[in-house]
Design a protein around this motif. Structure first.
Motif, mmCIF file in Angstrom:
data_model
loop_
_atom_site.group_PDB
_atom_site.id
_atom_site.type_symbol
_atom_site.label_atom_id
_atom_site.label_comp_id
_atom_site.label_asym_id
_atom_site.label_seq_id
_atom_site.Cartn_x
_atom_site.Cartn_y
_atom_site.Cartn_z
ATOM 1 N N PHE A 84 9.242 26.245 -7.185
ATOM 2 C CA PHE A 84 10.618 26.542 -7.601
ATOM 3 C C PHE A 84 10.662 27.036 -9.045
ATOM 4 C CE2 PHE A 84 10.849 23.226 -4.322
ATOM 5 C CZ PHE A 84 11.567 23.926 -3.362
ATOM 6 N N ILE A 85 9.758 26.526 -9.878
ATOM 7 C CA ILE A 85 9.674 27.029 -11.257
ATOM 8 C C ILE A 85 9.251 28.492 -11.246
ATOM 9 C CG2 ILE A 85 8.478 26.778 -13.461
ATOM 10 C CD1 ILE A 85 8.122 23.835 -12.849
ATOM 11 N N LEU A 86 8.248 28.821 -10.438
ATOM 12 C CA LEU A 86 7.743 30.186 -10.387
ATOM 13 C C LEU A 86 8.797 31.142 -9.856
ATOM 14 C CD1 LEU A 86 4.159 29.487 -8.949
ATOM 15 C CD2 LEU A 86 4.925 29.494 -11.325
ATOM 16 N N LEU A 87 9.493 30.743 -8.802
ATOM 17 C CA LEU A 87 10.486 31.628 -8.186
ATOM 18 C C LEU A 87 11.664 31.919 -9.109
ATOM 19 C CD1 LEU A 87 10.521 30.157 -4.583
ATOM 20 C CD2 LEU A 87 9.938 32.506 -5.196
ATOM 21 N N SER A 88 11.992 30.988 -10.005
ATOM 22 C CA SER A 88 13.148 31.199 -10.881
ATOM 23 C C SER A 88 12.763 31.740 -12.252
ATOM 24 C CB SER A 88 13.926 29.885 -11.039
ATOM 25 O OG SER A 88 13.078 28.833 -11.456
ATOM 26 N N ALA A 207 15.317 35.397 -10.755
ATOM 27 C CA ALA A 207 15.266 34.772 -12.078
ATOM 28 C C ALA A 207 16.549 33.982 -12.342
ATOM 29 C CB ALA A 207 15.081 35.842 -13.150
ATOM 30 N N ASP A 208 16.399 32.754 -12.813
ATOM 31 C CA ASP A 208 17.543 31.884 -13.107
ATOM 32 C C ASP A 208 17.091 30.892 -14.175
ATOM 33 O OD1 ASP A 208 19.488 29.832 -13.148
ATOM 34 O OD2 ASP A 208 20.071 30.282 -11.080
ATOM 35 N N ALA A 209 17.413 31.184 -15.434
ATOM 36 C CA ALA A 209 16.927 30.379 -16.554
ATOM 37 C C ALA A 209 17.392 28.929 -16.466
ATOM 38 C CB ALA A 209 17.381 31.003 -17.876
ATOM 39 N N GLU A 210 18.652 28.714 -16.071
ATOM 40 C CA GLU A 210 19.183 27.356 -15.999
ATOM 41 C C GLU A 210 18.477 26.550 -14.902
ATOM 42 O OE1 GLU A 210 23.490 25.059 -15.389
ATOM 43 O OE2 GLU A 210 23.411 27.237 -15.693
ATOM 44 N N LEU A 211 18.287 27.180 -13.752
ATOM 45 C CA LEU A 211 17.606 26.506 -12.651
ATOM 46 C C LEU A 211 16.149 26.237 -13.002
ATOM 47 C CD1 LEU A 211 18.069 25.480 -9.791
ATOM 48 C CD2 LEU A 211 17.363 27.735 -8.942
ATOM 49 N N ALA A 212 15.517 27.197 -13.665
ATOM 50 C CA ALA A 212 14.121 27.015 -14.063
ATOM 51 C C ALA A 212 13.973 25.824 -15.002
ATOM 52 C CB ALA A 212 13.595 28.285 -14.726
ATOM 53 N N GLN A 213 14.934 25.646 -15.896
ATOM 54 C CA GLN A 213 14.881 24.532 -16.839
ATOM 55 C C GLN A 213 14.983 23.190 -16.113
ATOM 56 O OE1 GLN A 213 17.768 24.795 -19.982
ATOM 57 N NE2 GLN A 213 16.983 23.017 -21.075
ATOM 58 N N ARG A 216 11.682 22.553 -14.463
ATOM 59 C CA ARG A 216 10.657 22.204 -15.445
ATOM 60 C C ARG A 216 10.792 20.753 -15.892
ATOM 61 N NH1 ARG A 216 11.517 27.503 -17.439
ATOM 62 N NH2 ARG A 216 12.945 26.709 -19.037
ATOM 63 N N ALA A 217 12.014 20.278 -16.039
ATOM 64 C CA ALA A 217 12.223 18.880 -16.441
ATOM 65 C C ALA A 217 11.663 17.936 -15.378
ATOM 66 C CB ALA A 217 13.710 18.614 -16.664
ATOM 67 N N HIS A 218 11.900 18.271 -14.110
ATOM 68 C CA HIS A 218 11.379 17.451 -13.018
ATOM 69 C C HIS A 218 9.855 17.492 -13.003
ATOM 70 C CE1 HIS A 218 11.053 15.440 -9.228
ATOM 71 N NE2 HIS A 218 10.709 16.530 -8.544
ATOM 72 N N LEU A 223 4.232 15.448 -14.332
ATOM 73 C CA LEU A 223 3.006 15.694 -15.085
ATOM 74 C C LEU A 223 2.683 14.512 -15.997
ATOM 75 C CD1 LEU A 223 0.943 17.990 -15.329
ATOM 76 C CD2 LEU A 223 2.227 18.832 -17.301
ATOM 77 N N ALA A 224 3.714 13.939 -16.617
ATOM 78 C CA ALA A 224 3.509 12.778 -17.488
ATOM 79 C C ALA A 224 2.957 11.600 -16.692
ATOM 80 C CB ALA A 224 4.815 12.395 -18.170
ATOM 81 N N ALA A 225 3.487 11.395 -15.483
ATOM 82 C CA ALA A 225 3.005 10.301 -14.639
ATOM 83 C C ALA A 225 1.555 10.539 -14.222
ATOM 84 C CB ALA A 225 3.888 10.157 -13.406
ATOM 85 N N LEU A 226 1.228 11.793 -13.953
ATOM 86 C CA LEU A 226 -0.133 12.130 -13.532
ATOM 87 C C LEU A 226 -1.125 11.939 -14.667
ATOM 88 C CD1 LEU A 226 -1.751 13.275 -11.134
ATOM 89 C CD2 LEU A 226 -1.316 15.554 -12.039
#
Length: 345
Positions: A84-88, A207-213, A216-218, A223-226
């Motif tokens: 979803f990050i890549l698509l947006s 492209a959707d900057a708000e959705l990408a953000q 990325r937060a998710h 990533l932090a847990a991993l």
């Protein structure tokens, strides 16, 4: 110390599904790889286990282009939240940058590097294998997946200018052409795709900057847990998997390996609810089942390798673990492989 290198179940399922499309059941594939079928419920796999899976899939399918065919059929489900990050993303180049940042959520088994030029740029893939050497099918699948990903994220028939691999040719040239759409060179200094900058920098349709953000937060939380420090018991289990070579390391030797006194080592493990002897027994159990399922070693050799003084001691331990002798368990697994349903997606 961080957790051991691993890959996501979504990528594991991509390999399993590719084998199933060629008539190899998940049970048969896992049995050949020497990996317990129950592992399909685990969220991540050790890198060496998926290497075993790739090798088994190439053997059982007999497909010299198995990696290419797997990579060219990837979809968003292969990359979990990273998709979803890549698509947006705004452009293909920015999507690749996001992939580099969050790639661990897919796999620790490699990293991407971008080398930018005036008109064209290289996307280079560096495999990061575990104790087992990667199958070339793994590398070919990654570059084929990168091309496939570029096509579905742009909505256009993206074609690299050139593709190269560090290994020699393993499949027929038409298969490389279908999967990669470009001239392929083998036995080169690195694995990579050469792409036009105009393709990399063109705006993406979704492209959707708000959705990408938001995505990325998710992904950052995952990533932090991993990246959280691994429990000592997990580190000890990983070490034991490679240290059982004809003898069993004693607790004092294990404590020294982790820079601890023997008493401090025992207290740390006790605080995690386990004793060293239990870890040894559990690792022996897992390695024994893996070896017996693989069928490539005699039971006597497996017993010696896992540090049993004699075959009878190994047989008693195996019966305690599984309720069956090694021979009975092996036959039961083989029979199960013929009747097990395909793994769910």
């Amino acid at each position: 110390m961080t957790s051991a290198p691993s890959v996501s179940l979504s990528w594991v399922n991509t390999v399993v599904a590719a084998a199933e499309r060629q008539g190899v059941s998940s049970a048969e594939l896992l049995a050949r790889a020497g990996v317990a079928h129950e592992r399909l419920s685990a969220p991540r796999w050790p890198v060496d286990d998926i290497t075993r899976l790739w090798r088994a899939a190439a053997e059982l399918t007999g497909d010299a282009a198995f990696g290419l065919n797997t990579g060219r059929q990837v979809g968003p489900g292969s990359f979990n939240v990273v998709s979803f990050i890549l698509l947006s993303s705004a452009t293909l180049r920015s999507a690749i940058a996001q992939l580099q940042e969050y790639q661990r959520l897919i796999s620790d088994g490699g990293r991407f590097q971008t080398l930018a030029g005036d008109q064209r740029s290289w996307l280079i893939y560096h495999p990061l294998q575990g104790s087992l050497a990667f199958s070339p099918h793994q590398v070919e699948s990654v570059l084929a997946a990168a091309v496939c990903f570029s096509r579905w994220v742009t909505g256009k028939p993206v074609q690299p200018v050139r593709v190269q691999f560090s290994h020699g040719q393993i499949g027929p040239l038409p298969a490389y052409a279908r999967a990669l759409g470009a001239e392929v060179q083998f036995e080169q200094a690195f694995n990579g795709l050469l792409l036009e900058n105009a393709v990399l920098d063109a705006p993406l349709p979704q492209a959707d900057a708000e959705l990408a953000q938001l995505h990325r937060a998710h992904a950052a939380a995952q990533l932090a847990a991993l990246s959280a420090p691994a429990l000592l018991r997990s580190q000890v289990e990983q070490w034991l998997s490679g240290a059982l070579a004809g003898s069993v390391p004693g607790r004092a030797q294990a404590a020294q390996q982790f820079g601890l006194g023997e008493r401090a080592f025992a207290r740390r493990l006790q605080g995690e609810g386990v004793r060293y002897a239990e870890l040894v027994d559990g690792v022996r159990h897992a390695l024994a089942c893996q070896a017996v399922a693989g069928g490539g070693e005699s039971f006597a050799r497996i017993a010696r390798r896992l540090g049993f003084s004699e075959a009878s001691a190994f047989n008693r331990a195996f019966r305690r673990w599984t309720g069956r002798t090694p021979g009975d368990w092996q036959q039961h697994r083989a029979a199960s492989a013929q009747t097990a349903p395909p793994v769910g997606r």
